[in-house]
Structures are given as structure tokens and as C-alpha cells.
Design a protein around this motif. Structure first.
Motif, PDB file in Angstrom:
ATOM      1  N   ALA A 148      -7.801 -28.230  17.349  1.00 57.85           N
ATOM      2  CA  ALA A 148      -6.760 -27.261  17.712  1.00 57.85           C
ATOM      3  C   ALA A 148      -6.292 -26.492  16.486  1.00 57.85           C
ATOM      4  CB  ALA A 148      -5.583 -27.978  18.378  1.00 57.85           C
TER       5      ALA A 148
ATOM      6  N   GLU B 230       6.283 -20.020  26.283  1.00 56.27           N
ATOM      7  CA  GLU B 230       4.941 -20.582  26.416  1.00 56.27           C
ATOM      8  C   GLU B 230       3.913 -19.551  25.966  1.00 56.27           C
ATOM      9  OE1 GLU B 230       4.556 -21.981  30.430  1.00 56.27           O
ATOM     10  OE2 GLU B 230       5.740 -23.793  30.014  1.00 56.27           O
ATOM     11  N   LEU B 231       2.796 -20.058  25.483  1.00 57.51           N
ATOM     12  CA  LEU B 231       1.767 -19.195  24.904  1.00 57.51           C
ATOM     13  C   LEU B 231       1.317 -18.115  25.875  1.00 57.51           C
ATOM     14  CD1 LEU B 231      -0.304 -18.472  22.726  1.00 57.51           C
ATOM     15  CD2 LEU B 231      -1.745 -20.362  23.554  1.00 57.51           C
TER      16      LEU B 231
ATOM     17  N   ILE C 106       4.074 -23.204  16.353  1.00 57.16           N
ATOM     18  CA  ILE C 106       3.521 -23.666  17.614  1.00 57.16           C
ATOM     19  C   ILE C 106       3.401 -25.184  17.597  1.00 57.16           C
ATOM     20  CG2 ILE C 106       2.245 -21.541  18.101  1.00 57.16           C
ATOM     21  CD1 ILE C 106      -0.228 -22.839  16.989  1.00 57.16           C
ATOM     22  N   SER C 107       3.433 -25.771  18.769  1.00 55.08           N
ATOM     23  CA  SER C 107       3.271 -27.208  18.909  1.00 55.08           C
ATOM     24  C   SER C 107       1.831 -27.496  19.326  1.00 55.08           C
ATOM     25  CB  SER C 107       4.234 -27.752  19.965  1.00 55.08           C
ATOM     26  OG  SER C 107       3.970 -29.108  20.228  1.00 55.08           O
ATOM     27  N   LEU C 108       1.105 -28.244  18.481  1.00 55.34           N
ATOM     28  CA  LEU C 108      -0.300 -28.538  18.765  1.00 55.34           C
ATOM     29  C   LEU C 108      -0.509 -29.980  19.204  1.00 55.34           C
ATOM     30  CD1 LEU C 108      -2.078 -26.672  15.831  1.00 55.34           C
ATOM     31  CD2 LEU C 108      -1.814 -25.929  18.205  1.00 55.34           C
TER      32      LEU C 108
ATOM     33  N   ASP D 218      -0.500 -31.304  22.017  1.00 55.44           N
ATOM     34  CA  ASP D 218      -1.330 -31.402  23.217  1.00 55.44           C
ATOM     35  C   ASP D 218      -2.498 -30.430  23.178  1.00 55.44           C
ATOM     36  OD1 ASP D 218       0.325 -33.364  24.387  1.00 55.44           O
ATOM     37  OD2 ASP D 218       1.725 -31.808  25.024  1.00 55.44           O
TER      38      ASP D 218
ATOM     39  N   ILE E 112      -4.346 -26.673  22.435  1.00 53.39           N
ATOM     40  CA  ILE E 112      -4.001 -25.300  22.803  1.00 53.39           C
ATOM     41  C   ILE E 112      -4.206 -25.138  24.309  1.00 53.39           C
ATOM     42  CG2 ILE E 112      -4.491 -22.862  22.454  1.00 53.39           C
ATOM     43  CD1 ILE E 112      -5.682 -23.647  19.730  1.00 53.39           C
ATOM     44  N   CYS E 113      -3.151 -24.746  24.997  1.00 57.41           N
ATOM     45  CA  CYS E 113      -3.224 -24.560  26.440  1.00 57.41           C
ATOM     46  C   CYS E 113      -2.224 -23.467  26.822  1.00 57.41           C
ATOM     47  CB  CYS E 113      -2.908 -25.866  27.168  1.00 57.41           C
ATOM     48  SG  CYS E 113      -1.233 -26.480  26.881  1.00 57.41           S
TER      49      CYS E 113
ATOM     50  N   GLN F  67       0.450 -23.623  28.320  1.00 58.39           N
ATOM     51  CA  GLN F  67       1.842 -24.083  28.202  1.00 58.39           C
ATOM     52  C   GLN F  67       2.228 -24.453  26.765  1.00 58.39           C
ATOM     53  OE1 GLN F  67      -0.354 -25.444  30.624  1.00 58.39           O
ATOM     54  NE2 GLN F  67       0.387 -23.847  32.024  1.00 58.39           N
ATOM     55  N   THR F  68       1.366 -24.205  25.802  1.00 65.26           N
ATOM     56  CA  THR F  68       1.692 -24.497  24.401  1.00 65.26           C
ATOM     57  C   THR F  68       3.008 -23.825  24.031  1.00 65.26           C
ATOM     58  OG1 THR F  68      -0.608 -24.774  23.718  1.00 65.26           O
ATOM     59  CG2 THR F  68       0.961 -24.158  22.009  1.00 65.26           C
ATOM     60  N   LYS F  69       3.920 -24.585  23.439  1.00 64.73           N
ATOM     61  CA  LYS F  69       5.249 -24.070  23.111  1.00 64.73           C
ATOM     62  C   LYS F  69       5.221 -23.272  21.805  1.00 64.73           C
ATOM     63  CE  LYS F  69       6.894 -26.206  26.675  1.00 64.73           C
ATOM     64  NZ  LYS F  69       7.177 -25.439  27.914  1.00 64.73           N
TER      65      LYS F  69
END
Length: 201
Positions: free
Chosen positions: A114, A145-146, A174-176, A178, A180-181, A183-185
Motif C-alpha cells: 500500500a 473518504e478517498l 491517509i490511513s493505510l 487497511d 488502499i480502498c 473508504q480509505t480515510k
């Protein structure tokens, strides 16, 4: 960032070899940070994308065989040292508290892939109008969200690459955790703290 581990052979000082390992530059780097191995670069990428890290800079302390750099998190300076697995703890003499990160931790999936995927967008050309729309949206809401931010980007630019490219430049965090999707914050990153001329972090 984690625990203990290793000692690797010290660099030879060969100039042609050093030329293959350029200084790492990221949005939160104050100056280039030298590294020698691909996994060192991965550690630097992961630190540069860490939402909790405000600043990165080269370490004044030399740790032979390791990559070492200083980060600032919530006004605390921390020495980060990347070390090989299954070896002795390196000797470190530094004013800052040290955090040792082992190679195995750096190469853990899915975080490794990611972070590399995000960093691959660092040279993405970003239109000023797209940047303004994204930043203005994040001025109105603390987190998005992304896929919502990507929808603000005008064709023919790729919306996801634009948002991720802004994360590489240090404008967004960004929060990785989970991967990259959709819903990535994504949040707006704190501005890089100012440093007076002649002072350290």
C-alpha cells in the motif's frame, strides 16, 4: 515503529556505490536523507506517509550499517533506526530517544504494498483547481473518504492518483492500516512547522 535487532556491515565509502543511493525526499522532509538499501527506502516512505509524523530530517548520529533519521511527532524528536533482523542491537549515542525498526516489520504486508503504491503517485501532475477543491472540502469536514475526494478531480486527471499524490507531497494524510480502498480515510495534514534559521527541530 518497533523493536530491536541488528547490525549490518558498515558502508565501504565507495563513491560510485553511494551514487546509486540518492537522498530520500518526501513532503515532510526538511532535507534529503541518505539510504543504502531498498528496504531502507521503504522505511522512509512509510515514515513520510505516517499521519503522526510532522517532520523528517537526517540524523546527526551515525549508526554504522543502519539507516537513521530523526522525526518529530507532537513536538517530540525521535531517532528512528532501521536495523537488520536477527543481529545485535547497534550502539547508539544520541540526545533523542531511539526507536529501532526491524527489516521484517518494514516488509510486512499489506502495508508495504500500500505504501509503495501511494509513493508511486508522487510525480503525478496536480492541477491547481483540483488541489483547491480537495483542500477546500477538507476545510469543511475533518475527514473524507478517498472515493469522495477523487470525485472532485476533473477529467482527464485520475482522481485517486491526484489525492494520493497530494499525500506524497505532505498536503494530505491517509490511513493505510487497511490498504488502499474507496473508504480509505483522508485528512488534511498539519502544516510543516516553521524552523528558525540556524536552529534545529
Amino acid at each position: 515503529m518497533l523493536q530491536i535487532a541488528s547490525k549490518a556491515p558498515p558502508p565501504t565509502g565507495n563513491r560510485s556505490a553511494d551514487a546509486r543511493y540518492p537522498g530520500f525526499r518526501g513532503g515532510v522532509c526538511r532535507s534529503p536523507i541518505r539510504y543504502r538499501h531498498r528496504w531502507h527506502r521503504d522505511l522512509l516512505i512509510q515514515a513520510a506517509l505516517d499521519p503522526e509524523i510532522d517532520v523528517m530530517e537526517p540524523a546527526e548520529t551515525d549508526v554504522p550499517g543502519c539507516v537513521a533519521f530523526v522525526v518529530r511527532r507532537a513536538f517530540r524528536r525521535i531517532l528512528v533506526v532501521g536495523v537488520h533482523d536477527n543481529s545485535l542491537r547497534p550502539e547508539i549515542v544520541a540526545q533523542e530517544p531511539a526507536v529501532l525498526v526491524v527489516r521484517t516489520t518494514v516488509l510486512m504486508e499489506p502495508f508495504l504494498s500500500a505504501a509503495r503504491a501511494v509513493w508511486a503517485t508522487r510525480h503525478c501532475l496536480i492541477a491547481a483547481s483540483d488541489r483547491v477543491r480537495i483542500l477546500a472540502h477538507l476545510d469543511r469536514v475533518p475527514e473524507a473518504e478517498l472515493h469522495d475526494l477523487a470525485a472532485l478531480v476533473r477529467a482527464p486527471a485520475d482522481g485517486v492518483d491526484t489525492v494520493l499524490g497530494m499525500a506524497c507531497s505532505g498536503e494530505l494524510s491517509i490511513s493505510l492500516s487497511d490498504g488502499i480502498c474507496p473508504q480509505t480515510k483522508v485528512r488534511r495534514r498539519r502544516p510543516l512547522p516553521a524552523v528558525e534559521v540556524g536552529s534545529s527541530l
